[in-house]
Design an enzyme around this catalytic site. Structure first.
Site, mmCIF file in Angstrom:
data_model
loop_
_atom_site.group_PDB
_atom_site.id
_atom_site.type_symbol
_atom_site.label_atom_id
_atom_site.label_comp_id
_atom_site.label_asym_id
_atom_site.label_seq_id
_atom_site.Cartn_x
_atom_site.Cartn_y
_atom_site.Cartn_z
ATOM 1 N N PHE A 122 0.715 -1.142 0.077
ATOM 2 C CA PHE A 122 -0.022 0.097 -0.065
ATOM 3 C C PHE A 122 0.877 1.305 0.010
ATOM 4 O O PHE A 122 2.122 1.026 0.288
ATOM 5 C CB PHE A 122 -0.877 -0.049 1.234
ATOM 6 C CG PHE A 122 -2.502 -0.077 1.103
ATOM 7 C CD1 PHE A 122 -2.916 -1.110 0.286
ATOM 8 C CD2 PHE A 122 -3.053 0.826 1.406
ATOM 9 C CE1 PHE A 122 -4.111 -1.079 0.117
ATOM 10 C CE2 PHE A 122 -4.566 0.883 1.181
ATOM 11 C CZ PHE A 122 -5.119 0.004 0.650
ATOM 12 N N GLN A 243 -8.204 14.694 4.017
ATOM 13 C CA GLN A 243 -7.709 13.700 3.093
ATOM 14 C C GLN A 243 -8.401 13.748 1.573
ATOM 15 O O GLN A 243 -9.633 13.190 1.611
ATOM 16 C CB GLN A 243 -7.494 12.334 3.307
ATOM 17 C CG GLN A 243 -6.696 11.445 2.339
ATOM 18 C CD GLN A 243 -6.131 10.370 3.269
ATOM 19 O OE1 GLN A 243 -6.856 9.264 3.383
ATOM 20 N NE2 GLN A 243 -4.929 10.275 3.302
ATOM 21 N N HIS A 245 -8.477 11.466 -1.629
ATOM 22 C CA HIS A 245 -8.228 10.098 -2.110
ATOM 23 C C HIS A 245 -7.687 10.261 -3.604
ATOM 24 O O HIS A 245 -8.706 10.754 -4.015
ATOM 25 C CB HIS A 245 -9.269 9.010 -1.824
ATOM 26 C CG HIS A 245 -8.584 7.789 -2.107
ATOM 27 N ND1 HIS A 245 -8.109 7.276 -3.185
ATOM 28 C CD2 HIS A 245 -8.405 6.680 -0.844
ATOM 29 C CE1 HIS A 245 -7.865 6.098 -3.031
ATOM 30 N NE2 HIS A 245 -7.925 5.579 -1.881
ATOM 31 N N LEU A 255 -15.182 5.253 -4.370
ATOM 32 C CA LEU A 255 -13.645 5.058 -4.001
ATOM 33 C C LEU A 255 -13.109 3.702 -5.054
ATOM 34 O O LEU A 255 -13.807 2.576 -5.143
ATOM 35 C CB LEU A 255 -13.406 4.413 -2.491
ATOM 36 C CG LEU A 255 -12.100 4.252 -2.040
ATOM 37 C CD1 LEU A 255 -11.179 4.986 -2.332
ATOM 38 C CD2 LEU A 255 -12.350 3.433 -0.710
ATOM 39 N N GLU A 258 -6.624 2.051 -2.984
ATOM 40 C CA GLU A 258 -5.341 2.137 -3.228
ATOM 41 C C GLU A 258 -4.654 0.838 -3.497
ATOM 42 O O GLU A 258 -3.556 0.569 -4.145
ATOM 43 C CB GLU A 258 -4.662 2.547 -1.955
ATOM 44 C CG GLU A 258 -3.209 3.204 -2.017
ATOM 45 C CD GLU A 258 -2.681 4.102 -0.825
ATOM 46 O OE1 GLU A 258 -3.543 5.102 -0.421
ATOM 47 O OE2 GLU A 258 -2.011 3.668 -0.147
ATOM 48 N N ARG A 289 -0.770 9.343 0.084
ATOM 49 C CA ARG A 289 -2.019 9.837 -0.832
ATOM 50 C C ARG A 289 -1.881 11.440 -1.039
ATOM 51 O O ARG A 289 -2.662 11.797 -2.176
ATOM 52 C CB ARG A 289 -3.347 9.546 0.262
ATOM 53 C CG ARG A 289 -3.563 8.031 0.160
ATOM 54 C CD ARG A 289 -4.817 7.814 0.801
ATOM 55 N NE ARG A 289 -5.126 6.394 0.737
ATOM 56 C CZ ARG A 289 -6.154 5.781 1.542
ATOM 57 N NH1 ARG A 289 -6.834 6.440 2.344
ATOM 58 N NH2 ARG A 289 -6.156 4.455 1.294
ATOM 59 N N HIS A 356 -12.307 12.428 1.141
ATOM 60 C CA HIS A 356 -12.316 11.091 1.619
ATOM 61 C C HIS A 356 -12.166 10.887 3.065
ATOM 62 O O HIS A 356 -12.952 10.050 3.740
ATOM 63 C CB HIS A 356 -11.054 10.220 1.130
ATOM 64 C CG HIS A 356 -10.967 8.893 1.412
ATOM 65 N ND1 HIS A 356 -12.019 8.061 0.984
ATOM 66 C CD2 HIS A 356 -9.932 8.053 1.654
ATOM 67 C CE1 HIS A 356 -11.682 6.654 1.644
ATOM 68 N NE2 HIS A 356 -10.534 6.761 2.001
ATOM 69 N N ARG A 400 -3.081 10.896 6.566
ATOM 70 C CA ARG A 400 -3.315 9.421 6.939
ATOM 71 C C ARG A 400 -2.731 8.314 5.902
ATOM 72 O O ARG A 400 -2.942 8.544 4.588
ATOM 73 C CB ARG A 400 -4.801 9.058 7.301
ATOM 74 C CG ARG A 400 -4.923 7.601 7.500
ATOM 75 C CD ARG A 400 -6.457 7.384 7.882
ATOM 76 N NE ARG A 400 -7.296 7.424 6.812
ATOM 77 C CZ ARG A 400 -7.625 6.393 5.824
ATOM 78 N NH1 ARG A 400 -6.649 5.372 5.861
ATOM 79 N NH2 ARG A 400 -8.372 6.402 4.972
#
Lengths: 591, 231
Positions: A122, A243, A245, A255, A258, A289, A356, A400
């Site tokens: 990730f 955030q 995304h 979404l 990731e 991100r 997000h 994050r």
């Protein structure tokens, strides 16, 4: 409804919100024989944890070498050094245990040939403090949130937790000494209020993605607990860090995990160029991100976007092969086909940065206690806890890492449960309820029961305007001028709320009234977000100021605190000292 | 685009009725949920549940032109006009498209939908081979929307006794899990003329499931386990 015939119930603990954080705390308490009530405005498995896709980080080292200390380093670097290192150490140390526990509870994690839990790479993950890519994200295909939420709900069924499904929380009840004594809630089906008295109240109400027009969030993500905290006089921390995304379905917002890039997918611009190589030569598409979102926004701004309007980029997955795609990422294949008529095994998916996750929230320590600054330090609010996206521990700081939010909710859900158990031992009796506080909460509800406003505004139009304003004035790139205009606009929306009148004055399942109160909450949080963003004169993590392009650790290595009264700002230091290991001091952040 | 929507507000209506709506601002990529949201903007008394908008939360199962499905995954351009929208059949209506799901949740809780392990647990994960894990595919993805159970004639006849396809699918989800250790209890619990054996393989459940799951096959597999248990 008058205060005299108000229905009242008493519990040891009131948990507001039935996502992963609320359910994990409730489970800890129910298993300790505490009398616990979970209030949720939707049936628990409809909570937004259900939509988390890619997975949950823990250094199990099932696929590649790993340890919790590397995970800690990545999380701190990912946070752009705004994360509190004591809480981050605690989270990363606990991670493996919590994943094993979920597995024992029944989560259907994907498996490797060895029979161990499957882990995928990730963004922002590394081995050995910034070295090669790690594979740390434990996955149940691309439905990990669904798998975890359902399992936690199932465990609560086993533990016989008491649920109030489809009850909407209105306000916290607080006494003169500052103790939180429970909350006034509304039974949606009957439209009747209910006072739930509790020795401890835990907010686990999730984030506020509905602040933005295009978002990956559900309709319910209106930050209710955050606004309740503001109305109770408490501050919200680091609200400027929202955030985006990198890969929401362009123009729609759903979404795309990731994990799609973790499995080997990559982004291309209109020239077919794999542009992340320019922005993050080492990590490429698996940079943090904030980095990837800025890169996409820059590509589009500089005219290299795809499509007729050149307003998005493409996520390429077809080279992975149909078998891998449908095995590892069945959910996003389905999403892409249903909403875009695109089969990712054949064509790339159009994507764009999409609102997000709320990094900011109710300030807490690593025990889940809500804390506020006093003179030289801070003290906890007796009886009040917060966990998950509505809380700011802060383990995510300014950005994050993907895979850390499912971890956050179970780690701090459990930690708060444990601390509540201790609190209950020393606070054995319910305090006298503060009737004045109850009256205030009832008055808040009554505002929507009666045709108060002049009716010149509607909930629907104001919400649309608010979401558009946030998208136009508080997005990926920010400047003083734009933020100031944005603040003026959200403040005028705050004034215009007074003119709203809802036409539907019925009681039974009145969703118009619920949406009005949700909009009230969103407006408060929009002001908190834009005000905090305007004041922070540096770029850090997700908060990117064109007029202050650099991180400024001398002036701004500190947490923002926003108070509703007078829209006042305050600040508090970042905890740079971990629990047991050496501190990771701030250094330039490159991927 | 034309709609006929079931309306009932217990505070003001003596009985339910169908109301006609017309929506002009319809585009090719819109789903029924989008239309309902736009209609609610015009008439805020129109009441329905919805949340994630992408088919994972299971809030917005309703009856669309006679067939159960999720509003958020039903493309308007594929629906015959006027689109007739009703609450899930066979459930008590609270208001408009909102039904009381308690009976459905009761059957779900009744099958003990949680992993049961009697042995001491290891300090790491239980080992499970990819093949063992594959057995859970097509089972664990259920979103508890209720589309299947409320389309099942056996459930309409015996809503208090027949567990229904959703609950039975979950029963098999745990029977099929290599980690679960209460197979005998689970099978015993489903024995008798009603709880499972009211299923007559009508397969409405399979046709309407918005996640493409197959409760009929799961029920068939439970029966096979019962026979195996007998011998």
């Amino acid at each position: 409804m008058s205060i005299k015939n108000l229905e009242r119930r008493k519990f040891d603990t009131l948990v507001i919100g039935a996502g992963g954080g609320g359910l994990r705390s409730a489970l800890q308490l129910a298993e300790a024989d505490a009398h616990v009530a979970v209030v949720s405005k939707v049936f628990p498995t409809r909570s937004h944890t259900v939509a988390a896709q890619g997975g949950m980080n823990a250094a199990l080292a099932n696929v590649l070498p790993d340890n919790w200390h590397w995970h800690m380093y990545d999380t701190i670097k990912g946070s752009d050094y705004l994360g509190d290192q004591d809480a981050i150490e605690y989270m990363c140390r606990s991670a493996a245990h919590l994943v094993y526990e979920l597995e024992h509870q029944g989560v259907p994690f994907s498996r490797m040939d060895s029979g161990k839990i499957y882990q995928r790479p990730f963004g922002g993950q590394s081995q050995n403090f910034g070295g090669e890519q790690a594979a740390r994200t434990c996955a149940a295909a691309d439905r990990t949130g669904h798998a975890i939420l359902h399992t936690l709900y199932q465990q609560n069924i086993r533990a016989k937790t008491h649920f109030f499904d489809e009850y909407f929380a209105i306000d916290l009840i607080k006494d003169k000494d500052g103790f939180i004594l429970g909350a006034l809630v509304l039974e949606i089906e009957t439209g009747e209020p209910l006072l739930i008295e509790a020795k401890t109240t835990l907010l686990a109400t999730g984030g506020a993605g509905q602040l933005f027009r295009t978002n990956t969030n559900a309709h319910i993500n209106t930050g209710d607990g955050l606004a309740m905290a503001l109305r109770a006089g408490l501050p919200l921390q680091d609200m400027e860090f929202f955030q985006f995304h990198p890969t929401g379905l362009a123009g729609k917002g759903m979404l795309i995990t990731e994990g799609a890039r973790g499995e080997g997918g990559y982004l291309v611009n209109k020239d077919g160029e794999r542009f992340m190589e320019r922005y993050a030569p080492h990590a490429k598409d698996l940079a943090s991100r904030d980095v990837v979102s800025r890169a996409i926004a820059t590509e589009v701004r500089e005219g290299r976007g795809c499509g007729v309007n050149a307003d998005h980029v493409m996520l390429k997955l077809d080279h992975l092969g149909r078998d891998v795609l449908y095995k590892r990422l069945p959910g996003i294949c389905d999403l892409s086909k249903t909403f875009m008529h695109i089969d990712p095994a054949e064509e790339p998916i159009p994507v764009f940065p999409t609102a997000h996750y709320t990094m900011g929230g109710i300030p807490t320590n690593r025990f889940g206690q809500v804390v506020v600054p006093v003179d030289q330090g801070e003290e906890s609010i007796p009886g009040l806890y917060a966990v998950g996206e509505c809380a700011c521990v802060s383990v995510h700081g300014a950005n994050r890492l993907g895979g850390n939010s499912l971890l956050d909710i179970v780690v701090f859900g459990r930690a708060a449960g444990n601390d509540i158990k201790k609190y209950l031992k020393t606070n054995r009796h319910h305090r006298l309820i503060d009737e004045k506080s109850v009256e205030q909460a009832l008055a808040h509800l009554k505002r929507w029961d009666e045709p108060v406003g002049d009716g010149s505004e509607s909930v629907n139009e104001l919400r649309a305007e608010l979401q558009k304003t946030m998208e136009d004035y508080c997005s990926v790139f920010r400047t003083e001028e734009i933020l100031q205009q944005g603040l003026d606009k959200v403040l005028s929306l705050e004034q215009r709320m007074k003119n709203v009148r809802i036409q539907d004055q019925s009681k039974v399942f009145n969703t118009a009234r619920i949406e009005a109160m949700e909009l009230e909450n969103l407006v408060d949080l929009a002001v908190a977000t834009v005000k905090s963003a305007l004041e922070r004169k540096e770029s850090r993590g997700a908060h990117s100021r064109i007029d202050y392009p650099d991180r400024d650790d001398v002036s701004w290595l500190k947490h923002s605190l926003y108070y509703k009264e007078g829209h006042r700002m305050d600040y508090k230091p970042v905890t740079l000292k971990p629990l047991s290991v050496d501190s990771f001091p701030p250094k330039p952040r490159v991927y | 685009m034309r709609f006929k929507i079931y309306r009932y507000n217990p505070e003001t209506d003596k009985k339910p009725y169908m109301q006609d709506f017309v929506l002009d601002e319809v585009t090719d990529d819109m789903m029924l949920r989008d239309a309902l949201i736009l209609l609610k903007a015009k008439d805020e008394t129109l009441t329905f549940r919805h949340s994630c908008g992408e088919g994972v939360c299971g809030s917005d199962a309703i009856n669309i032109n006679g067939s159960n499905g999720l509003a958020c995954k039903s493309r308007l351009s594929e629906l015959k006009q006027p689109v007739e929208v009703r609450p899930l059949p066979g459930m008590p209506v609270i208001r408009d498209l909102v039904v009381d799901m308690e009976q459905f949740y009761h059957h779900y809780r009744a099958i003990k939908p949680y992993l049961t392990v009697h042995d001491p647990v290891p300090e790491v994960e239980f080992k499970q081979t990819p093949e063992q894990r594959d057995k859970l595919d097509g089972l664990y993805e259920c979103i508890l929307c209720g589309a299947c159970t409320t389309s099942c004639p056996s459930f309409w006849w015996n809503p208090d006794k027949f567990r229904g396809p959703a609950a039975l699918l979950q029963a098999y989800r745990f029977l099929a899990d290599s980690r679960d250790q209460s197979t005998a209890e689970r099978l015993q619990e489903l024995d008798g003329p009603y709880r499972m054996f009211r299923c007559h393989s009508i397969m409405n459940c399979v046709n309407v499931c918005p996640k493409g799951l197959n409760p009929t096959e799961a029920i068939h597999n439970i029966k096979k386990l019962m026979i195996k248990d007998l011998i």
